[in-house]
Design an enzyme around this catalytic site. Structure first.
Site, PDB file in Angstrom:
ATOM      1  N   HIS A 146      -2.586  22.562 -37.732  1.00 58.26           N
ATOM      2  CA  HIS A 146      -2.597  23.835 -38.460  1.00 58.26           C
ATOM      3  C   HIS A 146      -4.002  24.160 -38.975  1.00 58.26           C
ATOM      4  O   HIS A 146      -4.543  25.236 -38.713  1.00 58.26           O
ATOM      5  CB  HIS A 146      -1.612  23.764 -39.632  1.00 58.26           C
ATOM      6  CG  HIS A 146      -1.627  24.973 -40.512  1.00 58.26           C
ATOM      7  ND1 HIS A 146      -0.688  25.972 -40.413  1.00 58.26           N
ATOM      8  CD2 HIS A 146      -2.484  25.373 -41.492  1.00 58.26           C
ATOM      9  CE1 HIS A 146      -0.960  26.923 -41.298  1.00 58.26           C
ATOM     10  NE2 HIS A 146      -2.055  26.577 -41.964  1.00 58.26           N
ATOM     11  N   GLU A 147      -4.591  23.223 -39.700  1.00 56.94           N
ATOM     12  CA  GLU A 147      -5.903  23.491 -40.298  1.00 56.94           C
ATOM     13  C   GLU A 147      -6.953  23.699 -39.219  1.00 56.94           C
ATOM     14  O   GLU A 147      -7.886  24.480 -39.386  1.00 56.94           O
ATOM     15  CB  GLU A 147      -6.312  22.355 -41.250  1.00 56.94           C
ATOM     16  CG  GLU A 147      -5.398  22.205 -42.473  1.00 56.94           C
ATOM     17  CD  GLU A 147      -5.207  23.490 -43.256  1.00 56.94           C
ATOM     18  OE1 GLU A 147      -6.120  24.341 -43.258  1.00 56.94           O
ATOM     19  OE2 GLU A 147      -4.120  23.667 -43.852  1.00 56.94           O
ATOM     20  N   HIS A 157      -7.217  27.244 -38.233  1.00 60.39           N
ATOM     21  CA  HIS A 157      -8.130  28.023 -39.089  1.00 60.39           C
ATOM     22  C   HIS A 157      -9.579  27.787 -38.644  1.00 60.39           C
ATOM     23  O   HIS A 157     -10.384  28.713 -38.598  1.00 60.39           O
ATOM     24  CB  HIS A 157      -7.995  27.599 -40.553  1.00 60.39           C
ATOM     25  CG  HIS A 157      -6.732  28.049 -41.218  1.00 60.39           C
ATOM     26  ND1 HIS A 157      -6.357  29.370 -41.290  1.00 60.39           N
ATOM     27  CD2 HIS A 157      -5.761  27.353 -41.874  1.00 60.39           C
ATOM     28  CE1 HIS A 157      -5.206  29.464 -41.961  1.00 60.39           C
ATOM     29  NE2 HIS A 157      -4.827  28.250 -42.317  1.00 60.39           N
ATOM     30  N   HIS A 195     -10.437  29.732 -35.567  1.00 62.18           N
ATOM     31  CA  HIS A 195     -10.577  31.149 -35.912  1.00 62.18           C
ATOM     32  C   HIS A 195     -12.000  31.416 -36.427  1.00 62.18           C
ATOM     33  O   HIS A 195     -12.626  32.422 -36.086  1.00 62.18           O
ATOM     34  CB  HIS A 195      -9.531  31.497 -36.980  1.00 62.18           C
ATOM     35  CG  HIS A 195      -9.189  32.957 -37.073  1.00 62.18           C
ATOM     36  ND1 HIS A 195      -8.325  33.442 -38.019  1.00 62.18           N
ATOM     37  CD2 HIS A 195      -9.596  34.036 -36.369  1.00 62.18           C
ATOM     38  CE1 HIS A 195      -8.213  34.762 -37.875  1.00 62.18           C
ATOM     39  NE2 HIS A 195      -8.979  35.141 -36.885  1.00 62.18           N
TER      40      HIS A 195
HETATM   41 ZN   LIG Z   1      -3.120  27.695 -43.393  1.00 59.33          ZN
END
Ligand SMILES: [Zn+2]
Length: 711
Positions: free
Chosen positions: A498-499, A502, A505
């Site tokens: 998940h991290e 980021h 992105h």
């Molecule tokens: Zn998050």
């Protein structure tokens, strides 16, 4: 808490206290651009006393730069106004990002003190920039001719962005209204700090004192010892203290066998903040809502929610209400079904013990849900962990998936300074062989790190300055004893993916102007949630999930058990989340003059839950109003953002599945249409260009096992 820090001795870590005897004071590394690759921070040269002078100078520089733009005798152009503003405030940005990153990852009293000293000054600085009338006149002039003034569509979007920021800050108000606006902002900042202090104090003060160890049956010996130690520290020698977290449900409720104690703990938790003591927050909430209503009204909005949501992907109050109200009955139906199953477990257990039955209550839920989960799915975390060694998960899992999807590769480097020894650094190389970014993996828990997991940037992509990202991921993985491998839980594996979503992105960002990198809050969790899909993708899993001793691959049936347990208890999780999300909306959807008085805050909460069909005793809101910190801070009228992003995520995952999953062609699409574009395009336009249609809610319902009832 801040008062205690103020008088605590200052502790400097060894690397920071390296002034040579008799030498000049070390030069402040914040004041100049780092000579390290990609402007990587000079953690080894930074000392805590460097922050204040860099902040002072950064604020002065930014104000001077802004004044120079505002006073420029030349007619406003895109370059002399918009680009000049984009280029301003670099020292301040560099310093505030370094400070907030280090306070989050490696706090000490000196850093915390600087942060709290400068918070109100930084808020006033923001007002001083955004309410500058000469600057606004230039922005207005450009806005009027934005089609011809901007060199590109993105430039035009940037003009609109700046104008909107200024208008929303109050630039169009008259002087008296502006003065009122500044006063409102100042009072809100003070109230926010008071709320945080009261909430923290109330969590600590509400800890439950237990007289005997027998009452703690169900806890591990280590937990009992910790409870004894905590009691001793608070002056309850010989007793036990159960400390609380800020959520409604307390983790101990899962393990405590003593039902009366579970109830006591639960009641202590839910009554926080509304006990008419010094930490009661209901008056703060009433005042904050009144001020937010006044601010919204000054700016011409019907309600604070309308003001907030205008800037979000969701756009309007109606859209958010429609999503939450579509999910609520489906989630409630699931929760009631789950409750019936738990009631059955209770009934059977009580009958077997020949004891009287009882009705499931909120303080019973996690205790019986845990029993049912173990019985139904038959696995426990300790069977998975040997296959989930941290370096393998990161390098052969997370990085491998990114390589397969985007063609990027990773090289560990050990020559750059780090703020802690257990932080590792990687070069990120693009498919064309060029350096894309530097990635910092800071995965271990430490007392100086805040809880949870998050991503941040020390340096961002900035096409005007020619910088590329230095991005970090932070987790809180407990550090094993020296010499032992770090073995992750399945949750931690998902969090790492998940991290890193980021991080991708940020690393793929290619927007032409830095401010266009900003994305709406309800959009930012979308790419990160999508990246979680690779955690159990068969080819990725086969690459990283190997026994840390034998190298054997993880047996598939083990993972299948985890997968099957995924939908377990989702009705409960969704109802408790939605209750808080709707409380947040309903509070912020009240027009001026209708904020509940302090004495009516709890009655308002009860009324909302009833009206929304979410008043179900066994499933209380995840946060009740008096300790709902999100609505005091950045998530006011924004707590819905998590489920909003998950709708986009679940739908995009279905699109990926339908298009062959983990392959470069899909990665190229994701990168071109979403990950490289920051906020340079309307978020829903980006979604549609990727998936080819509007988002649908069904994939989310399917994922959470929720069934929408026919009306
Ligand atoms: Zn998050």
């Amino acid at each position: 808490m801040p008062a205690a820090y103020r008088f605590a001795p200052l502790i400097f870590s060894a690397v920071l206290a390296t002034t040579l005897a008799g030498a000049q004071p070390a030069a402040n590394p914040l004041l100049s651009i780092s000579p390290l690759p990609l402007r990587y921070p000079q953690f080894d040269k930074l000392r805590d006393e460097h922050f204040a002078p860099a902040l002072d100078q950064g604020m002065a520089e930014q104000l001077a730069e802004i004044q120079a733009i505002a006073d420029n005798p030349a007619a406003p152009t895109f370059d002399n106004t918009i680009v000049a503003w984009e280029r301003s405030g670099r020292l301040l940005a560099r310093t505030t990002s370094m400070l907030s990153n280090l306070v989050g990852t490696d706090a000490n009293p000196a850093r915390q003190q600087v942060q709290s000293d400068y918070a109100p000054r930084l808020a006033a600085q923001r007002d001083a920039v955004l309410l500058n009338p000469k600057l606004f006149a230039r922005i207005e002039a450009l806005y009027a001719v934005r089609d011809t003034a901007a060199p590109t569509a993105e430039g035009r979007r940037l003009i609109e962005r700046y104008r909107r920021d200024m208008v929303r800050a109050g630039a169009r108000l008259d002087d008296a209204q502006k003065a009122r606006m500044k006063a409102i902002n100042a009072e809100l900042a003070t109230l926010g700090a008071r709320f945080n202090r009261a909430t923290l104090a109330e969590v600590n003060d509400s800890a439950v004192v237990v007289d005997s160890a027998e009452e703690l049956a169900g806890l591990t010996p280590a937990q009992v010892a910790a409870a004894a130690e905590a009691a001793k520290k608070r002056g309850f020698e010989g007793k036990y203290l159960l400390t609380l977290l800020n959520t409604t449900i307390q983790p101990f409720e899962t393990d405590l066998q003593n039902r009366a104690l579970r109830e006591r703990l639960h009641r202590a938790s839910v009554s926080r903040g509304a006990r008419a003591n010094a930490n009661d927050t209901t008056a703060i909430i009433a005042r904050v809502m009144t001020l937010r209503q006044e601010r919204a009204a000054l700016l011409g909005y019907a309600t604070p929610a309308a003001f907030v949501l205008e800037e979000e992907t969701a756009k309007s109050v109606d859209t958010v209400n429609a999503l939450l109200r579509k999910l609520a009955p489906a989630a409630m139906a699931s929760a009631r079904q789950e409750a019936a199953e738990l009631q059955k477990v209770i009934d059977q257990e009580q009958a077997a013990k020949k004891q009287p039955g009882f009705t499931l209550q909120a303080w019973d839920w996690s205790y019986y849900a845990d029993k049912l989960r173990a019985a139904r799915y038959g696995f426990d975390e300790s069977q998975l962990k040997p296959y989930l060694e941290v370096t393998s998960v990161l390098e052969r899992g997370v990085f491998f998936a990114a390589n397969q999807l985007y063609g990027v590769s990773f090289k560990r480097r050990t020559d750059l300074p780090v703020y802690r020894d257990d932080v590792s650094v990687y070069d990120v190389i693009d498919s064309n062989g060029k350096q894309l970014a530097i990635f910092i993996a800071d995965l271990y828990a430490r007392p100086s790190k805040r809880g949870g997991a998050w991503a941040n940037a020390y340096v961002s992509h900035n096409a005007l300055e020619g910088t590329e990202p230095v991005v970090a991921n932070h987790l809180n993985i407990p550090k094993p004893p020296a010499g032992e491998p770090t073995l992750l839980t399945w949750d931690e594996v998902n969090t790492l993916f998940h991290e890193f979503g980021h991080a991708l992105h940020a690393m793929f960002n290619k927007v032409p102007y830095p401010s266009l990198g900003r994305t709406p809050r309800d959009f930012v969790e979308y790419p990160s949630q999508v990246n979680e899909v690779w955690a159990d993708w068969p080819s990725v899993l086969a690459n990283y999930a190997r026994h840390h001793k034998t190298g054997e691959p993880m047996p598939r049936e083990l993972l299948d058990k985890v997968e099957r347990a995924r939908r377990f208890n989702q009705g409960y999780a969704t109802v408790s989340y939605l209750s808080s999300a709707l409380l947040d909306q309903r509070l912020h959807q009240l027009p001026a003059g209708q904020a509940p008085a302090a004495a009516d805050v709890m009655a308002f909460e009860a009324k909302v839950l009833k009206e929304e069909g979410l008043d179900f005793g066994p499933v209380p809101p995840r946060y009740r109003t008096p300790y709902f910190s999100h609505i005091m801070g950045g998530y006011s009228a924004g707590y819905y953002a998590y489920i909003w992003s998950e709708v986009l995520d679940a739908d995009t995952v279905q699109w990926l599945m339908a298009n062959g999953g983990l392959k470069r062609a899909n990665g190229d699409q994701l990168r071109a249409k979403l990950l490289s574009r920051g906020g340079s395009e309307d978020a829903m336009v980006m979604f549609r260009s990727l998936v080819g249609r509007d988002p649908r809610i069904e994939p989310l319902l399917e994922r959470r096992g929720l069934v929408v009832q026919k009306p």
